[in-house]
Design an enzyme around this catalytic site. Structure first.
Site, PDB file in Angstrom:
ATOM      1  N   ARG A  21       0.884   9.530   9.440  1.00 48.79           N
ATOM      2  CA  ARG A  21       0.669  10.239  10.709  1.00 48.79           C
ATOM      3  C   ARG A  21       1.822   9.995  11.670  1.00 48.79           C
ATOM      4  O   ARG A  21       1.847  10.550  12.758  1.00 48.79           O
ATOM      5  CB  ARG A  21      -0.627   9.757  11.370  1.00 48.79           C
ATOM      6  CG  ARG A  21      -1.857  10.546  10.991  1.00 48.79           C
ATOM      7  CD  ARG A  21      -2.297  10.228   9.586  1.00 48.79           C
ATOM      8  NE  ARG A  21      -3.478  10.998   9.209  1.00 48.79           N
ATOM      9  CZ  ARG A  21      -4.102  10.840   8.070  1.00 48.79           C
ATOM     10  NH1 ARG A  21      -3.674   9.956   7.186  1.00 48.79           N
ATOM     11  NH2 ARG A  21      -5.151  11.561   7.781  1.00 48.79           N
ATOM     12  N   THR A  67       7.176   1.340   5.957  1.00 48.75           N
ATOM     13  CA  THR A  67       5.756   1.148   5.668  1.00 48.75           C
ATOM     14  C   THR A  67       5.552   0.787   4.202  1.00 48.75           C
ATOM     15  O   THR A  67       6.531   0.532   3.477  1.00 48.75           O
ATOM     16  CB  THR A  67       4.930   2.368   6.142  1.00 48.75           C
ATOM     17  OG1 THR A  67       3.543   2.038   6.062  1.00 48.75           O
ATOM     18  CG2 THR A  67       5.205   3.614   5.316  1.00 48.75           C
ATOM     19  N   LYS A  71       7.540  -3.219   3.498  1.00 50.89           N
ATOM     20  CA  LYS A  71       7.628  -4.025   4.730  1.00 50.89           C
ATOM     21  C   LYS A  71       8.241  -5.413   4.518  1.00 50.89           C
ATOM     22  O   LYS A  71       8.846  -5.967   5.428  1.00 50.89           O
ATOM     23  CB  LYS A  71       6.243  -4.176   5.379  1.00 50.89           C
ATOM     24  CG  LYS A  71       5.766  -2.920   6.076  1.00 50.89           C
ATOM     25  CD  LYS A  71       4.456  -3.184   6.818  1.00 50.89           C
ATOM     26  CE  LYS A  71       3.958  -1.928   7.504  1.00 50.89           C
ATOM     27  NZ  LYS A  71       2.828  -2.199   8.423  1.00 50.89           N
ATOM     28  N   ASP A 108       3.649  -4.198  14.818  1.00 52.17           N
ATOM     29  CA  ASP A 108       2.211  -4.160  14.502  1.00 52.17           C
ATOM     30  C   ASP A 108       1.417  -5.149  15.366  1.00 52.17           C
ATOM     31  O   ASP A 108       0.278  -4.872  15.745  1.00 52.17           O
ATOM     32  CB  ASP A 108       1.977  -4.487  13.021  1.00 52.17           C
ATOM     33  CG  ASP A 108       2.414  -3.355  12.101  1.00 52.17           C
ATOM     34  OD1 ASP A 108       2.415  -2.195  12.533  1.00 52.17           O
ATOM     35  OD2 ASP A 108       2.764  -3.642  10.934  1.00 52.17           O
ATOM     36  N   GLY A 137      -1.600  -8.140   3.449  1.00 55.62           N
ATOM     37  CA  GLY A 137      -0.423  -7.833   4.263  1.00 55.62           C
ATOM     38  C   GLY A 137      -0.780  -7.497   5.705  1.00 55.62           C
ATOM     39  O   GLY A 137      -0.093  -7.918   6.636  1.00 55.62           O
TER      40      GLY A 137
HETATM   41  P1  ATR Z   1      -3.179  -4.811   3.085  1.00 58.79           P
HETATM   42  O1  ATR Z   1      -1.690  -4.887   3.038  1.00 58.79           O
HETATM   43  O2  ATR Z   1      -3.698  -3.472   3.552  1.00 58.79           O
HETATM   44  O3  ATR Z   1      -3.813  -5.941   3.813  1.00 58.79           O
HETATM   45  P2  ATR Z   1      -3.742  -6.086   0.559  1.00 58.79           P
HETATM   46  O4  ATR Z   1      -2.598  -6.989   0.802  1.00 58.79           O
HETATM   47  O5  ATR Z   1      -3.961  -5.520  -0.778  1.00 58.79           O
HETATM   48  O6  ATR Z   1      -3.650  -4.829   1.544  1.00 58.79           O
HETATM   49  O7  ATR Z   1      -5.073  -6.802   1.062  1.00 58.79           O
HETATM   50  C1  ATR Z   1      -6.337  -6.239   0.960  1.00 58.79           C
HETATM   51  C2  ATR Z   1      -7.365  -7.194   1.562  1.00 58.79           C
HETATM   52  O8  ATR Z   1      -8.681  -6.640   1.359  1.00 58.79           O
HETATM   53  C3  ATR Z   1      -7.380  -8.556   0.887  1.00 58.79           C
HETATM   54  O9  ATR Z   1      -7.745  -9.536   1.843  1.00 58.79           O
HETATM   55  C4  ATR Z   1      -8.471  -8.376  -0.172  1.00 58.79           C
HETATM   56  O10 ATR Z   1      -9.078  -9.578  -0.604  1.00 58.79           O
HETATM   57  P3  ATR Z   1      -8.398 -10.429  -1.819  1.00 58.79           P
HETATM   58  O11 ATR Z   1      -7.278 -11.203  -1.205  1.00 58.79           O
HETATM   59  O12 ATR Z   1      -9.491 -11.293  -2.322  1.00 58.79           O
HETATM   60  O13 ATR Z   1      -7.925  -9.417  -2.831  1.00 58.79           O
HETATM   61  C5  ATR Z   1      -9.467  -7.558   0.613  1.00 58.79           C
HETATM   62  N1  ATR Z   1     -10.399  -6.844  -0.281  1.00 58.79           N
HETATM   63  C6  ATR Z   1     -10.140  -5.746  -1.022  1.00 58.79           C
HETATM   64  N2  ATR Z   1     -11.241  -5.376  -1.708  1.00 58.79           N
HETATM   65  C7  ATR Z   1     -12.218  -6.271  -1.392  1.00 58.79           C
HETATM   66  C8  ATR Z   1     -13.592  -6.433  -1.775  1.00 58.79           C
HETATM   67  N3  ATR Z   1     -14.195  -5.595  -2.633  1.00 58.79           N
HETATM   68  N4  ATR Z   1     -14.283  -7.474  -1.245  1.00 58.79           N
HETATM   69  C9  ATR Z   1     -13.690  -8.336  -0.377  1.00 58.79           C
HETATM   70  N5  ATR Z   1     -12.395  -8.227   0.021  1.00 58.79           N
HETATM   71  C10 ATR Z   1     -11.674  -7.209  -0.472  1.00 58.79           C
END
Ligand code: ATR
Length: 280
Positions: A21, A67, A71, A108, A137
């Site tokens: 966006r 992005t 990053k 951010d 992240g």
């Molecule tokens: P981002 O950069 O958007 O934060 P990411 O680094 O993949 O993406 O992190 C996703 C977050 O959502 C993590 O904290 C992940 O938990 P894990 O570290 O245990 O993977 C969390 N997450 C994703 N799916 C989940 C689920 N079904 N239940 C609990 N936490 C979840």
């Protein structure tokens, strides 16, 4: 359009990036302030990020946003990293300086804090304990932002406890790692709950948490913005909490980036919010 104003070019590097966006936001401000410029999508595959960042100067860019998934990878590609971005461990903004060198920033953290202040102008990070869900992240900028603003007790709950522990060790006090199973206990006395996980996003499971233990005065914020009203925010509103959606962070992180390239700090108008909401 014939104008004496210099043409200013910026964009967003990501992969994939078509859904971003950011062009809608920045091009709105370019029009709104009568500037001469454009903000474009820059789809850059991970293996080409070095060439792409190093090419900004030659292509005449004022800079760009960075992005997912670039990053962290873009950090060593710039000549200077702002101290806040260094602490967060990621950059989302590159500025081509007048001398042609590249500076990396992370807006951010500013965007997140500003989204809370927009919802509650008197908000303070030290008003009480903060419960952060997720240690990926997106959590990094939020944790650093909250700690910098003076949060005294940050309870970091993550499904994989080791990731929460690693972040707590890296950032230090006031962050404590809490097992995912204890996320409802971690709401006790909290003044702010923030979801940084992808749960609640369109196509994902909703976040599984009951809010009974959360004091009614607590703010509830979700960085997910598709949908704007996540099941978490709907449940929070139902209980009378102030709910802060993820669009506020997205819009606010864009403001200082725009200022770096175009020279003025743009306002978030209701019209801009409506325009972006219409794309969600
Ligand atoms: P981002 O950069 O958007 O934060 P990411 O680094 O993949 O993406 O992190 C996703 C977050 O959502 C993590 O904290 C992940 O938990 P894990 O570290 O245990 O993977 C969390 N997450 C994703 N799916 C989940 C689920 N079904 N239940 C609990 N936490 C979840």
């Amino acid at each position: 359009m014939v104008t004496d104003k210099p043409f200013i070019l910026a964009g967003v590097m990501g992969w994939p990036v078509a859904h971003s966006r950011s062009p809608a936001i920045h091009n709105y401000w370019i029009r709104h302030y009568g500037l001469n410029g454009s903000y474009v999508l820059l789809p850059v595959q991970p293996e080409r990020i070095t060439d792409a960042v190093r090419g900004l100067r030659a292509l005449g860019f004022a800079g760009c946003n960075i992005t997912i998934p670039h990053k962290v990878a873009a950090m060593p590609l710039v000549d200077r990293i702002d101290p806040l971005a260094a602490r967060i461990g990621a950059i989302n903004t590159v500025v081509v300086e007048k001398d042609g060198t590249l500076a990396g920033y992370n807006t951010d953290a500013y965007g997140y804090i500003q989204s809370l202040l927009d919802a509650q102008p008197a908000w303070r990070a030290d008003a009480g304990p903060v419960t952060v869900l997720g240690a990926g992240g997106a959590a990094r900028a939020i944790l650093v932002a909250l700690a910098e603003r003076g949060a005294k007790d940050i309870r970091l709950c993550n499904r994989s406890l080791d990731k929460a522990q690693a972040l707590a060790a890296e950032f230090g006090a006031p962050i404590r790692a809490v097992p995912w199973e204890q996320r409802e206990e971690a709401l006790e006395d909290a003044a702010l709950l923030v979801n940084t996980t992808s749960l609640g996003m369109k196509g994902q499971d909703p976040l599984d948490i009951r809010l009974e233990r959360l004091p009614r005065h607590a703010l509830v914020s979700d960085i997910v913005y598709v949908p704007l009203e996540t099941p978490l925010l709907a449940a929070a509103r139902e209980r009378g909490h102030i709910a802060v959606d993820g669009l506020g962070m997205l819009l606010n992180q864009a403001r200082p980036a725009f200022q770096h390239w175009f020279g003025l700090l743009p306002e978030l108008t209701p019209e801009l919010r409506r325009l972006v909401e219409a794309t969600l």
